[in-house]
Design a protein around this motif. Sequence first.
Motif: not given
Lengths: 236, 420
Positions: A128, A124, A120, A93-94, A90
């Motif tokens: 996910r 995500l 975001r 990627l964020d 997380f």
Amino acid sequence: MTRRLVLAGVILGLLLPQALMAADLIGDAEKGEVIYRRCSGCHEVGAGADNGIGPELNGIFGRAAASEKHGYAYSKGLKRMGADGLIWEFATLDAYIENPKALVSGTRMNFPGLKNPQDRADVLAYLRSFSDMPQNIPESSPTAFAPEVTLPPEVLAIVGDRDYGEYLASECLTCHQTDGDNDGIPAIIGWPTEDFVIAMHAYKRQIRPHPVMQMMATRLSDEEIAAVAAYFATLQ
Amino acid sequence: MTLNRRAFIGAGLATSALLAAPTVWAQAKPRVVVIGGGAGGATAARYLAKDSKGALDVTLVEANPIYTTCFFSNLYLGGFRAFESLQHGYDGIAAGGVTVINAMATGVDRAARTVTLAGGEVLAYDRLVLSPGIDFKDGSVPGWSADAAEIMPHAYKAGPQTQLLKAQIAAMPQGGTFAMIAPPNPYRCPPGPYERISMVAHVLKTSNPTAKILLIDPKDKYSKQALFEEGWERHYPGMIERVGPEFGGDKVEVRPATMEIVVDGTVQKVDVCNVIPGQMAGKIAGIAGVTDDKGWAPVHADSMKSKMDANVFILGDASAQGDMPKSGYSANSQAKVAVMAIRGELTGSKVFPAKYSNTCWSLIAPDDGVKVGAAYEPTPEKIASTSNFISKPGEDAALRKQTYEESIGWYAGITSDMFG
């Protein structure tokens, strides 16, 4: 401590404040699916997803950056980060989708970034749902992204005349820069030829909406599109 | 005889001396001289050198060492761009193998195929590219002359004139009047005067909200009219008054000494007066004798070659080619076709069919951008439009913002394409 561990620590340390902030946000996968349309031009996800302009994103959570078994030709910058221990989760990627080039200098991901933390978190949450552990995120049915246009194999098989492509491409360079700058007008260098050809045909068939590009593509023959694609594929 | 090193060098020198004979050197590399370092000329010089890979001797003659783009100069007036952001040097072009000479070209002898510079220097050419932009027609606006430009600026060649106009707008008294005398067709940058009106209104809206804008226009209609009128009504209601030919917009006189304008016999005092006169090809095209009775240089549609001289090509605003608007984008597009034709003639490289295109972006208010564009192909008579598009009234804010951002990307793209 090995060099790899030190670097990984540095990366996580830099990301920690953002990660804490982001942790407060609950992503909405449905909203994320809508935002993801901004990504889907380059990244496929869901059943049958394949590498395209960008790598496919199934199972991205927990994957090492630029993972070799993934079969995508990653940039040197991303390979370096992968070798240095960057794992997609997380927080990483964020940070990456907030500003790809800030996290990975030299990445070919020409995306200006999502500035809104909630956006975001939403996108995500959507991604996910295509990974192994969709904790706390409602299941959504996998979505396959079909190519924008289906081209007959003989059109895809045309080998473009690079010299002709270079002349035709000079018309593109009034707006699109050869150094891959992405400010306001997207970069078009280094695309896989087939993706370039499909995108141009999508404009030509008025499926992609941009009026300048529709006009430019409409007057190019199949051979001319192949020629332009052949030329731009050689620029890095 | 065994060839020792000394004997070998001697033989080499003899061969060099032979090669150095003037007749041989003169044939060595075809020479192309480009006059004018704007969107047409800079692009042509850069591409000639780049694409011929050293097979051509390319010289660019441009009076100013620093070029200020006319495109986006309205955004400077509106406070959206720094003046310096419009300025570009020629180092990139020189680094690409072009000989850059910062001098004014004052003469062209087409029979001898030479160009004379202000300092007296003479350049020989095999092909000449003229991309001199525009000059103003004497007497186009009664009362106005080049001398009056310090009082009533044209600001239609970017540079000190643009800075002067901006300073005058900033110095306007509260509730004062800004007047523009718009040009008759044909002229450089068809939406330009109206984008400028928008930018002036944007500045005055905050700095001088009771000010008035008077647009005196000799034309019945103009580029992107519906889009501008809709935008003015939305962003600047009641501020802009347009006087078209039906109310005497085509019968205007200016009096710089008293800052008055006379429209159809009615005298009015104004605080700033931006006079954009009628236009013709840049002077050197007339000196070269390649212009017609209207002052523009006719060219063949498939190559941008002059209809009056097979060794001369004319690009951009100065050319009379058909349907393409006089714009930086057009000049850049035409340059690439001309370069291909010139290389084909001088080096035997392959010549592909000509394709031209143009897009003009205009900014009406912050994040409210619009665009118009077309694709063109040569016909036996002229460069003809084959398809076109234009922004639509009532588009949503996100699309207008995207259009504006796209224009910024285009500026970065075309200036890097021109200057390297």
